[in-house]
Write an enzyme that holds these catalytic residues in place. Structure first.
Site, PDB file in Angstrom:
ATOM      1  N   GLY A 174      -5.548  31.625  17.229  1.00  0.00           N
ATOM      2  CA  GLY A 174      -6.473  32.739  17.900  1.00  0.00           C
ATOM      3  C   GLY A 174      -5.520  34.004  18.950  1.00  0.00           C
ATOM      4  O   GLY A 174      -4.441  33.727  18.751  1.00  0.00           O
TER       5      GLY A 174
ATOM      6  N   LEU B  84      -8.607  31.815   9.776  1.00  0.00           N
ATOM      7  CA  LEU B  84      -7.578  32.293  10.600  1.00  0.00           C
ATOM      8  C   LEU B  84      -6.558  31.302  11.010  1.00  0.00           C
ATOM      9  O   LEU B  84      -6.837  30.275  11.531  1.00  0.00           O
ATOM     10  CB  LEU B  84      -8.484  32.678  11.999  1.00  0.00           C
ATOM     11  CG  LEU B  84      -7.804  33.604  12.960  1.00  0.00           C
ATOM     12  CD1 LEU B  84      -7.144  34.826  12.329  1.00  0.00           C
ATOM     13  CD2 LEU B  84      -8.656  33.701  14.240  1.00  0.00           C
ATOM     14  N   ASP B  85      -5.298  31.876  10.963  1.00  0.00           N
ATOM     15  CA  ASP B  85      -4.118  30.864  11.303  1.00  0.00           C
ATOM     16  C   ASP B  85      -4.308  29.742  10.588  1.00  0.00           C
ATOM     17  O   ASP B  85      -3.543  28.912  11.181  1.00  0.00           O
ATOM     18  CB  ASP B  85      -4.168  30.722  13.064  1.00  0.00           C
ATOM     19  CG  ASP B  85      -4.130  32.210  13.511  1.00  0.00           C
ATOM     20  OD1 ASP B  85      -3.513  33.334  13.010  1.00  0.00           O
ATOM     21  OD2 ASP B  85      -4.678  32.632  14.747  1.00  0.00           O
ATOM     22  N   ALA B  86      -4.660  29.428   9.448  1.00  0.00           N
ATOM     23  CA  ALA B  86      -4.903  28.260   9.019  1.00  0.00           C
ATOM     24  C   ALA B  86      -4.189  28.264   7.515  1.00  0.00           C
ATOM     25  O   ALA B  86      -4.336  27.139   6.885  1.00  0.00           O
ATOM     26  CB  ALA B  86      -6.166  27.952   9.025  1.00  0.00           C
TER      27      ALA B  86
END
Lengths: 286, 286, 286, 286
Positions: free
Chosen positions: A203, A229-231
């Site tokens: 995040g 997100l960001d994964a």
């Protein structure tokens, strides 16, 4: 001079005889192998391979290689595969906002000829970096984003990307979350740089979070963008030690150097067709 | 030969004149400073200092230094402070379970005289490493832990630690969570090694989690134990790059080398009185 | 906003009372210290210090600080010292040849305002990078060098540097050896980047030499230029692991990323007045 | 459970069809490949390969594999090759003097079962570490070395090594230079750890030399011993950053941690039959 090559990226369930079959296919058709690397992931029983050979002298004509390979080998071994040619340049779009460190690092490599690449357009939600784009003579498109216009703007962006025949997107510290719909048009074709060593500090404001947690190492992560997100699958990570003497500003300054190197390494691997994605993990060949 | 020194660790709200006041106090009383480092954390306005000077020739006698310092300086500047003497050896207990890599690394340094230290006892919830303890001639105490007996066993352990006058505890891959009550007897005096770069992969099986996430860097973190699991102030972190060729077993093997070095570095810093804790972060002087 | 500061860099033979004397001087004259770091080198008995304080409110006027400090403190302690002010921008010239990676990295930081700096001129023995200089709107001067004209060209360069009031020179992969006479005009004011971890692989083609030796780590070194080739005081070094899979070309490619980061870190430290040179070694404050 | 494997290490002039031929040989004879890695060194046109397959089910009996491989493949491709079996434990002798950090690190891994290995004897020119050898129940032999007795003592050592059927020797900070004659009995079978990043600081007291040069990075190098001092093929290198705050003693302390890890990594690679030597460089497979 470097001879032009055909490059195959393959993955399939592991079984006896794959390497032999592939090398035999090339040998029989007079293919001179210049690269071969493979990997078997024991946890999933999956086999991965990258193999490259000179086009010159190969007995199957370029346009037919895919068809022949599919017929003679891929079906038998249930392979998922992609064929590339070293003389085809990828067309990459850069998305930026206001920060320029990754942006310059990409542009300098592009300009100095380090990469086999075309950059047909730069897209930004701010006008801050327009002058840099102009400095490098690359068309710059400004798409201001608000909650209300986001979907519409993405539609326009997609049209622009299509027009420019873009096949790789780099989010070079682009401070907007792209929607799942947008991503679905470029599956594993959008590379992002996140300014932490994921999965820590997902995040926004990861350097602030890192400072608050009192870590002694900061980092950056480049990954393919997925809906989570960001994964998405991680391509490359880098780190640097920090001490109590460094505050958030110092983290940010030091982090920039990590980010730009980590992002450029990931782009290079993608451009060289050295990345395979499976099970949300990457195989990144040397 | 190294002369014996007095060591002061100080923190207080930052204000003008602290360094001058402390160095003046030492100068006036004929203290020969051999170490001075200080740090002001701008985010909290807190001042931190470590200062060491030779006991020999200092005009205030050893037993009175604390009292004089408190009266003449600490109260004025609202200092929190601790006084140590370099000729006092800390007494450290090691808690282990079955893994021996950190255990051996600590014991070898102890045996080779690298550290100023006494190890009066080793405590374990298994008997696996008893023979290693015997090999190094250190008393080994076996405390099997179950859900039912945990509190009672911790009480026994605390009694044993008190008897051995232990003032530092190291959890060298001790596979039990110690209770808040136990921790309260040794505030910021229990050092743990966690086998991930925190805050990523808190809890058990971090290497498995790291593998599943597809990270390209693994790490280890030494920290003081607080009531919040794996959330105490970080002392030292180390990392190593990994590739798709390495599976969980390879992560574990590579990780052991990081863990033992990171833990031993943290112990060394503690033994040298170089760590200050504030706001769940550490100041670790060079 | 950051308040303007005066910065003192000091070294002198170590003795009791220096820190007290300096902090007392500042305290007495109402100087609010914002940075203090010091180091005593036991091997030479030399004391090093960097101290910074706010100009605003200081009771000695700016123009007189040097005189007062010299009279009241420096002579007594036999100090070698330099006084800087944070609002004075250094004027730095860049020397380049054909390689652009360090050049772009410096220019991007300059342009993005990362550094407190003016770059009045760029000097090169080739015209290759003239267009980059123009892209960044910085005057570019071409001095072709031959054995015959070298001394004459250096004379011209020195005149140009003087005209531009240059007080720091960076050799950003400048492929010429500068003469001792040239260096004597800028003692410890010329920073070079050498593409090996010195003292290994002094001289030309270090990556080729590294490959031939079969090293598993390559590196880069930034240092002040002295008359002895690649033997000046080292400021910063960086390294990267390499494997048998990487050939000389790969070393060069990977090395570029190390070089540019290592050089820019060294420049940053110099611009922040954080480097002291003594005995051909550097003290580089955090 | 891990099945037993046959392991082939091969190098030969590169030509088309090698991988195909080797994999075909195994496939035809029902060999289940569990490892395959290869490398072509473009600078020398040399091909390197490591391939492993399960012995169980392979149609050529164990004792005949070498003969068959030589007849059917090696001669055709002018291969230099070695055949190993995973169930054969290497027998390794350790040479030490007085420093114990590498020694303990090796012994702990041996004792904890990390390595497939027998250590039949420890040889030293001093008695300092005899008690450690006894602690681990390994025969210790004391060979005091003087200029006069060196050749005679080496003769005795060679007899002892032969008696113990030693096939790998590790110099774990053994402070004697072994003669060319001694080395000739164990070509590329003696691993040394040198306490610098070679080729910098060859010879004795490298940490002192590193300090004097003012380096910002120190390192260690493990390599096979050849007649040229510290110039044998490098297996593994490690480094650590240092600052002006660290003196020679600190370099030595920090260096020990690098040395032991670097040496143990090199030993592990050798024990796993993953190292090929060619042209005084190593190919170290993952």
């Amino acid at each position: 001079m470097q001879k032009e090559t055909a490059i195959l990226l393959i993955h399939c369930p592991d079984q006896t005889g794959i390497i032999r079959a592939v090398t035999d296919f090339l040998y029989t058709n007079n293919g001179n192998i210049v690269y071969l690397d493979q990997h078997t992931e024991t946890s999933t029983g999956q086999f991965f391979m990258r193999i490259a050979w000179q086009i010159e002298g190969f007995q199957i004509q370029r346009e037919k290689i895919g068809e022949y390979f599919d017929t003679l080998l891929a079906r038998k071994f249930q392979m998922t595969w992609k064929l590339h040619f070293s003389d085809q340049k990828k067309r990459m779009a850069i998305f930026v906002t206001k920060l320029s460190h990754c942006f310059y690092d990409i542009l300098y490599r592009y300009r100095s000829g380090e990469w086999q690449l075309e950059i047909p357009c730069i897209i930004s939600n701010h006008q801050t970096l327009q002058s840099v784009a102009e400095q490098f003579d690359i068309p710059f498109y400004h798409f201001p984003i608000t909650k209300e216009n986001k979907l519409e703007q993405e539609k326009q962006q997609l049209a622009l990307l299509k027009e420019h025949q873009v096949d790789l997107i780099v989010l070079a510290r682009y401070m907007q979350i792209v929607t799942g719909d947008f991503i679905s048009h470029y599956p594993f074709k959008i590379i992002n740089i996140h300014h932490s060593f994921l999965p820590a500090f997902v995040g926004s404001k990861p350097y602030h979070a890192a400072y608050d947690r009192g870590v002694k190492i900061i980092g950056a992560t480049s990954h393919y963008v997925t809906e989570d997100l960001d994964a998405g699958p991680i391509i490359e990570q880098g780190v640097s030690h920090v001490s109590h003497k460094e505050d958030v500003k110092a983290f940010i300054r030091k982090g920039k150097d990590i980010e730009k190197i980590v992002l450029s390494k990931a782009i290079a691997k993608d451009l060289e067709h050295k990345i395979l994605v499976y099970n949300n993990r990457t195989v990144v060949f040397d």
